[in-house]
Design a protein around this motif. Structure first.
Motif, PDB file in Angstrom:
ATOM      1  N   PRO A 111       0.791  -1.241   0.000  1.00  0.00           N
ATOM      2  CA  PRO A 111       0.000   0.000   0.000  1.00  0.00           C
ATOM      3  C   PRO A 111       0.822   1.289   0.000  1.00  0.00           C
ATOM      4  N   ASP A 112       2.049   1.222   0.453  1.00  0.00           N
ATOM      5  CA  ASP A 112       2.842   2.451   0.576  1.00  0.00           C
ATOM      6  C   ASP A 112       3.800   2.662  -0.595  1.00  0.00           C
ATOM      7  N   LYS A 113       3.725   1.820  -1.606  1.00  0.00           N
ATOM      8  CA  LYS A 113       4.659   1.887  -2.724  1.00  0.00           C
ATOM      9  C   LYS A 113       4.036   2.604  -3.930  1.00  0.00           C
ATOM     10  N   LYS A 114       4.858   3.399  -4.586  1.00  0.00           N
ATOM     11  CA  LYS A 114       4.498   3.868  -5.921  1.00  0.00           C
ATOM     12  C   LYS A 114       4.786   2.706  -6.872  1.00  0.00           C
ATOM     13  N   MET A 115       3.808   2.356  -7.710  1.00  0.00           N
ATOM     14  CA  MET A 115       3.977   1.123  -8.486  1.00  0.00           C
ATOM     15  C   MET A 115       3.463   1.245  -9.919  1.00  0.00           C
ATOM     16  N   TRP A 116       4.060   0.404 -10.758  1.00  0.00           N
ATOM     17  CA  TRP A 116       3.574   0.098 -12.097  1.00  0.00           C
ATOM     18  C   TRP A 116       3.359  -1.405 -12.106  1.00  0.00           C
ATOM     19  N   VAL A 117       2.088  -1.831 -12.286  1.00  0.00           N
ATOM     20  CA  VAL A 117       1.711  -3.234 -12.126  1.00  0.00           C
ATOM     21  C   VAL A 117       1.145  -3.762 -13.439  1.00  0.00           C
ATOM     22  N   ASN A 118       1.663  -4.909 -13.875  1.00  0.00           N
ATOM     23  CA  ASN A 118       1.312  -5.473 -15.177  1.00  0.00           C
ATOM     24  C   ASN A 118       0.701  -6.861 -15.083  1.00  0.00           C
ATOM     25  N   SER A 119      -0.102  -7.194 -16.088  1.00  0.00           N
ATOM     26  CA  SER A 119      -0.593  -8.553 -16.285  1.00  0.00           C
ATOM     27  C   SER A 119       0.474  -9.393 -16.980  1.00  0.00           C
ATOM     28  N   HIS A 120       0.391 -10.697 -16.761  1.00  0.00           N
ATOM     29  CA  HIS A 120       1.171 -11.637 -17.555  1.00  0.00           C
ATOM     30  C   HIS A 120       0.564 -11.684 -18.956  1.00  0.00           C
ATOM     31  N   ARG A 121       1.415 -11.806 -19.976  1.00  0.00           N
ATOM     32  CA  ARG A 121       0.963 -11.811 -21.362  1.00  0.00           C
ATOM     33  C   ARG A 121       1.124 -13.182 -22.006  1.00  0.00           C
ATOM     34  N   VAL A 122       0.265 -13.430 -22.993  1.00  0.00           N
ATOM     35  CA  VAL A 122       0.458 -14.516 -23.950  1.00  0.00           C
ATOM     36  C   VAL A 122       0.369 -13.893 -25.334  1.00  0.00           C
ATOM     37  N   GLU A 123       1.314 -14.251 -26.211  1.00  0.00           N
ATOM     38  CA  GLU A 123       1.362 -13.656 -27.547  1.00  0.00           C
ATOM     39  C   GLU A 123       1.597 -14.744 -28.603  1.00  0.00           C
ATOM     40  N   PRO A 124       1.048 -14.559 -29.805  1.00  0.00           N
ATOM     41  CA  PRO A 124       1.396 -15.468 -30.901  1.00  0.00           C
ATOM     42  C   PRO A 124       2.782 -15.149 -31.444  1.00  0.00           C
ATOM     43  N   GLY A 135       7.515 -13.039 -17.971  1.00  0.00           N
ATOM     44  CA  GLY A 135       6.230 -12.360 -17.989  1.00  0.00           C
ATOM     45  C   GLY A 135       5.450 -12.499 -19.274  1.00  0.00           C
ATOM     46  N   THR A 136       6.005 -13.188 -20.275  1.00  0.00           N
ATOM     47  CA  THR A 136       5.318 -13.369 -21.557  1.00  0.00           C
ATOM     48  C   THR A 136       5.556 -14.781 -22.085  1.00  0.00           C
ATOM     49  N   VAL A 137       4.471 -15.463 -22.412  1.00  0.00           N
ATOM     50  CA  VAL A 137       4.537 -16.774 -23.056  1.00  0.00           C
ATOM     51  C   VAL A 137       4.264 -16.574 -24.542  1.00  0.00           C
ATOM     52  N   ILE A 138       5.158 -17.092 -25.382  1.00  0.00           N
ATOM     53  CA  ILE A 138       4.993 -17.034 -26.833  1.00  0.00           C
ATOM     54  C   ILE A 138       4.472 -18.384 -27.309  1.00  0.00           C
ATOM     55  N   VAL A 139       3.379 -18.372 -28.068  1.00  0.00           N
ATOM     56  CA  VAL A 139       2.790 -19.622 -28.566  1.00  0.00           C
ATOM     57  C   VAL A 139       2.718 -19.580 -30.091  1.00  0.00           C
ATOM     58  N   GLU A 140       2.649 -20.748 -30.699  1.00  0.00           N
ATOM     59  CA  GLU A 140       2.499 -20.805 -32.147  1.00  0.00           C
ATOM     60  C   GLU A 140       1.158 -20.225 -32.567  1.00  0.00           C
ATOM     61  N   GLY A 145      -5.171 -18.983 -32.416  1.00  0.00           N
ATOM     62  CA  GLY A 145      -5.522 -18.107 -33.520  1.00  0.00           C
ATOM     63  C   GLY A 145      -4.834 -16.766 -33.331  1.00  0.00           C
ATOM     64  N   ALA A 146      -4.170 -16.285 -34.357  1.00  0.00           N
ATOM     65  CA  ALA A 146      -3.330 -15.092 -34.213  1.00  0.00           C
ATOM     66  C   ALA A 146      -3.960 -13.826 -34.773  1.00  0.00           C
ATOM     67  N   TYR A 147      -5.168 -13.954 -35.317  1.00  0.00           N
ATOM     68  CA  TYR A 147      -5.800 -12.815 -35.991  1.00  0.00           C
ATOM     69  C   TYR A 147      -7.220 -12.619 -35.470  1.00  0.00           C
ATOM     70  N   TYR A 148      -7.761 -11.431 -35.696  1.00  0.00           N
ATOM     71  CA  TYR A 148      -9.092 -11.116 -35.192  1.00  0.00           C
ATOM     72  C   TYR A 148     -10.152 -12.082 -35.725  1.00  0.00           C
ATOM     73  N   HIS A 149      -9.958 -12.605 -36.931  1.00  0.00           N
ATOM     74  CA  HIS A 149     -10.979 -13.437 -37.546  1.00  0.00           C
ATOM     75  C   HIS A 149     -10.892 -14.907 -37.147  1.00  0.00           C
ATOM     76  N   ASN A 150      -9.790 -15.328 -36.494  1.00  0.00           N
ATOM     77  CA  ASN A 150      -9.705 -16.739 -36.099  1.00  0.00           C
ATOM     78  C   ASN A 150      -9.324 -16.943 -34.642  1.00  0.00           C
ATOM     79  N   PHE A 151      -9.326 -15.866 -33.849  1.00  0.00           N
ATOM     80  CA  PHE A 151      -8.971 -15.984 -32.431  1.00  0.00           C
ATOM     81  C   PHE A 151     -10.053 -16.759 -31.688  1.00  0.00           C
TER      82      PHE A 151
END
Length: 278
Positions: A111-124, A135-140, A145-151
């Motif tokens: 509570p007493d810290k100035k912070m920048w807090v992030n989510s864990h990511r998954v990326e194609p 902090g990031t998992v890369i998947v095939e 699905g790597a695009y808006y039309h097949n995610f």
């Protein structure tokens, strides 16, 4: 408590996914939601006008001869925020169920810290040779699905809930976004430096200034987001899978600006987080 913020440029198919997921999956899903649309020519402006009431959006159509870019767009949104916290996102994200609650919990934990807090990511694996980083998992590309039309958001949601259930770790590093910060701390640090607009090196500059102001960085496995990757600045789909000319020019130009400002190149720790200067 939170205002969600997205700055976008010609990314409508992905922006639709991001907005829908934030409203459907966020724990604080009734919170204010600011969209900054800069120089869009792909129907974004019209879509926002038509759907702002449906998704309860506060949106701004911005036309700039000299673009603000991602960092400047974050500044633009932050200036409109009236809540305690700012939650920054990009337009090429999908957020999982209750992704925002664990980020707020980190602030309760420290509570007493100035912070920048992030989510864990998954990326194609959009570039074909990417590897996992802290902090990031890369998947095939064909897994979710790597695009808006097949995610396949249902499959990713199922996988993501299992991931956050079995993992419980914190990585002491900053990623770009999703990023949660107190509004007063953002104002104190001064946001992104417009020197680096429209893209490249601005987040590293921000993190270095945060380090100098004793910010704590936390990336938690309890919050998970999907990042389509390289759609905002690199513009892969418009350039046959390669980085945009604008991105390449900015990378070359902004390293010179970095050296002029900081006099030295950055150095990194074992988590690939900037820790100082050479």
């Amino acid at each position: 408590m939170i205002t969600y913020c997205i700055s976008t440029y010609n990314n409508l198919p992905y922006l639709k996914i991001a907005i829908k997921s934030v409203r459907e999956n966020s724990y604080y899903n009734k919170s204010p939601f600011i969209i900054h649309a800069e120089n869009c020519t792909d129907g974004t402006d019209e879509w926002l006008a038509k759907n702002s009431e449906k998704y309860n959006l506060e949106y701004y159509i911005d036309k700039n001869e000299i673009p603000l870019g991602i960092g400047g767009g974050m500044n633009f949104c932050a200036n409109k925020v009236k809540t305690e916290f700012i939650m920054f996102l990009h337009s090429d994200f999908y957020v999982t169920k209750n992704w925002d609650k664990p980020l707020v919990d980190i602030f309760d934990k420290y509570p007493d810290k100035k912070m920048w807090v992030n989510s864990h990511r998954v990326e194609p694996n959009m570039f074909g040779n990417s590897i996992n980083r802290p902090g990031t998992v890369i998947v095939e590309k064909d897994i979710f699905g790597a695009y808006y039309h097949n995610f396949n958001n249902e499959y990713f949601e199922e996988w993501g809930q299992e991931f956050t259930k079995i993992n419980n770790f914190e990585v002491p590093k900053g990623e770009g976004v999703s990023g949660l910060i107190r509004k007063k701390d953002w104002d104190e640090i001064g946001g992104n430096d417009p020197l680096f607009a429209p893209t490249s090196w601005d987040d590293m500059d921000l993190f270095l200034r945060m380090l100098h102001k004793d910010f704590k960085f936390v990336l938690t496995s309890k919050s998970l987001v999907w990042h389509f990757g390289a759609r905002g600045s690199h513009r892969l789909e418009e350039n046959s899978g390669k980085s945009s000319e604008r991105q390449l020019i900015c990378e070359q130009r902004n390293i010179k600006k970095w050296l002029k400002k900081w006099k030295s190149l950055p150095i990194f720790d074992e988590y690939e987080m900037i820790k100082g200067l050479q």
